[in-house]
Enzyme design. Structure first.
Site, PDB file in Angstrom:
ATOM      1  CG  LEU A  12      37.798  67.953  48.064  1.00 19.62           C
ATOM      2  CD1 LEU A  12      39.288  67.776  48.378  1.00 19.62           C
ATOM      3  CD2 LEU A  12      37.049  68.280  49.352  1.00 19.62           C
ATOM      4  CB  VAL A 134      15.279  68.995  47.337  1.00 18.37           C
ATOM      5  CG1 VAL A 134      14.064  69.800  46.893  1.00 18.37           C
ATOM      6  CG2 VAL A 134      15.246  67.610  46.733  1.00 18.37           C
ATOM      7  CE  LYS A 207      17.488  71.565  42.499  1.00 20.13           C
ATOM      8  NZ  LYS A 207      17.666  72.988  42.134  1.00 20.13           N
TER       9      LYS A 207
END
Lengths: 431, 431
Positions: A12, A134, A207
């Site tokens: 969180l 990404v 990524k």
């Protein structure tokens, strides 16, 4: 399945709290769009008591994210813990094993274990969604997986790290050094205290591995990406780029070649007229070259709590709608082994900046060494020497040649003793 | 449903033939991605015998597209006939009534009858997909419908007509007149013999109506779009725009205002630094401003057989995967009536170019009329008169004001007799 889609969120921080906020703010709309109410049924975080500006009182608290992942009371597990091992990997694995769909923003986990997790998801018919992993809020995963389903992709490349693009943009716009811009990025929270992961190109590589798998239907292959960072880019390069009609960007590039899929992360000379060259600051962008659509570019926020949460919520909504695409587009059994095209075989134009000793014949000798490797020069710019007149800056731009030829020519030039400093080499990426 | 997805294609022009070609070329990959083989089972075209460079011998030929739409041998009906009435409307309606999913590229049909068709699709649980209807190969429909599901959209705007952008780009880059560029566009096949539909902004308006419905969850409302074309844009405006840091683009803009959804198509001053201003030639682009993702821009081909086919095939693949989103994001019952925000209430900056008579006091009188309507001026540029020294070009840029104020001020200025020609007014669109 229950009519209500019960979501468990592990982690969180900024993104997790933003996801909770969006699910609350858009609750009515999401229910209408997906046909199901979406409710946060459980959360897990290190500090349960912290005020996150969002009401989570209706959600059960789990100290252990793995317990949340396995809980009978959730249908979807949202992993926002981070890290390629530890709690993130354990909880995602546990959720998929239990047949629960997973949404994650964790590029490191996917780059390292994506294939294994996709296989697990297939076995238990769970979704494994990772739009947020990404380019943050840019829907590039969905675009490659669904939007370009009719295309054969030739190349995908992008600005995938906002920190690097921020630094390069400021260097150019304000004439500052790399070190000054990095320090500012750290002050503004755009760069970590240890910036190696961003600056060195490793974040971009994670990524890129995901994009390459989606674009080319190959197995993730993060270990075989050629990686160079932006730490050696100087103001001289940035100015020379502008004069030559380019702008320097750290790009992740994956392209189909006759030798296999070439995956590389490095500073790149992008033509000033290309959409990607226009992208300044922390913004990200991805361009896809494909046979049917030709060239498609998506530009948007690559990071930030709300932009990343936007992608996470879209994934949750897809799961609520019942969308189950194979995580990497094709089922794992259909993903080809990534045949690696080695960097030495890379073909393209090169920008080369040399500090030549101010000797008679130095320029001729340099040109001779290039010619010996069949390297044609598109331009040579030799400047007047600076205050130190023993050294002359020379900038060469080559026509398409190979990495091997360039490296060999430069080794010969260095051995000839005509060069005062290590040559700077930046690959040109045409759009 | 059968394991094989049987597709019927009505209309075998450039797009239809390209769809057939892509389905053939990507057959193996599409089957792996969607889990179903996709086969062209039937086609309908005006000329059955024409060579289209693609083998359609396996498909049954239907002279009547409505018969194809109703055929028991197809699961998906692809409408590429065009036109808002006639065969297109009849066949799409017939397919949906028969519970068959429909893929169409027909923006005119959707702008006029989209709501009724979406309702029909809901009743028979068929998909109605139309990615190709807006911005060709750019997956903006999927992005708005799925990718931004967690967002509340504030504004969506774009370059949605390649012909207009081609003309404006060439005017700027080559210093040509509107008429010269239009003639070239017609020669190159970018513009029709009667170019009104493109040049006048009507094509853009059709696409905008679809985007607005998806972005704001409102009923399609094409009849209430304020439309101005590019026919009155002069080279003087294009040059003045560049000097002021803008570029003129024909944009379709839909934005949420306190008075409702404002939908408008008109030539626009876009800041040179905005992604949309960089888009030149026949390329399209769409920018979405939304609360979570902030600003997202998609740039790509807006037309062309293969790019449009890319979108059609992606829709077919989604249907094969079983994806059934409500056509306009929300179920029809949840779509709000489009509360129209009238153009007079439009607020923004304005570019105004006047040909002032070379009288003492003319400039002061003009400024006075603006001040009377509380219009603040960001800049005033008064040039030396040209060969005709009785007329002085004056360019004003206002701070944000209302359409009504600008129109009233200009009416007063005209009534004062200080103006030699009709004033040119172009709205400024900030990114």
């Amino acid at each position: 399945m229950d009519k209500v889609l019960r979501v468990g969120i592990a982690g969180l921080g900024t993104v997790g709290a933003s996801v909770a906020r969006l699910l609350g703010a858009q609750a009515k709309d999401l229910a209408a769009r997906t046909g199901r109410a979406i409710r946060i049924a459980g959360v897990s975080a290190r500090d349960p008591g912290r005020d996150r500006g969002v009401d989570l009182s209706g959600a059960a608290f789990f100290a252990d994210p793995v317990a949340l992942a396995r809980s009978e009371d959730i249908d979807v597990f949202v992993e926002l813990i981070g890290g390629e091992e530890g709690a993130a990997r354990a909880s995602v694995t546990a959720a998929l094993q239990a047949g629960k769909s997973v949404v994650t923003a964790n590029k490191a986990l996917l780059a390292k274990h994506g294939l294994e997790l996709a296989q697990l998801a297939e076995q238990t018919h769970a979704a494994l969604a990772f739009e947020a992993s990404v380019a943050g809020g840019i829907p590039i995963v969905k675009t490659l997986r669904e939007g370009l389903a009719g295309n054969s992709v030739a190349r995908v490349y992008g600005i995938l790290n906002g920190t690097c693009n921020y630094i390069l943009s400021r260097m150019e716009l304000e004439g500052l050094s790399f070190a000054e811009c990095l320090a500012d990025a750290q002050k503004l929270g755009y760069a970590e205290a240890d910036p190696t992961f961003d600056i060195g190109g490793f974040d971009t590589a994670h990524k890129l591995a995901i994009l390459a798998s989606l674009a080319f239907g190959v197995k993730l292959d993060a270990d075989n990406i050629s990686i160079e960072g932006i730490q050696d880019i100087s103001l001289a390069d940035i100015k020379a780029a502008a004069e030559l009609g380019f702008r320097i960007k750290l790009l992740g590039v994956a392209q189909r070649t006759e030798h296999g899929v070439e995956q590389r992360v490095h500073p790149t000379m992008a033509p000033l007229s290309s959409p990607i060259a226009q992208v300044m600051g922390v913004t990200n962008a991805v361009t896809v070259d494909a046979d049917a659509v030709n060239e498609l570019t998506l530009v948007g926020p690559g990071a930030g709590g709300m932009a990343t949460a936007s992608a996470v919520v879209a994934d949750i909504a897809d799961i609520a709608r019942g969308i189950r695409s194979a995580p990497f587009g094709l089922p794992v059994a259909h993903l080809a082994a990534a045949e690696k095209s080695p960097m030495q075989r890379h073909e393209g134009g090169y920008y080369i900046r040399l500090s030549a000793r101010n000797h008679i014949g130095a320029a001729a000798a340099i040109a001779q060494r290039m010619a010996e490797r069949d390297i044609s020069l598109e331009s040579i710019v030799q400047r007047r020497p600076g205050s130190d007149d023993s050294v002359v800056p020379v900038v060469l731009v080559t026509y398409a040649t190979t990495e091997t030829s360039v490296r060999e020519a430069l080794a010969a030039i260095v051995a000839d003793g005509h060069i005062a400093e290590k040559p700077q080499v930046i690959r040109i990426e045409r759009d």
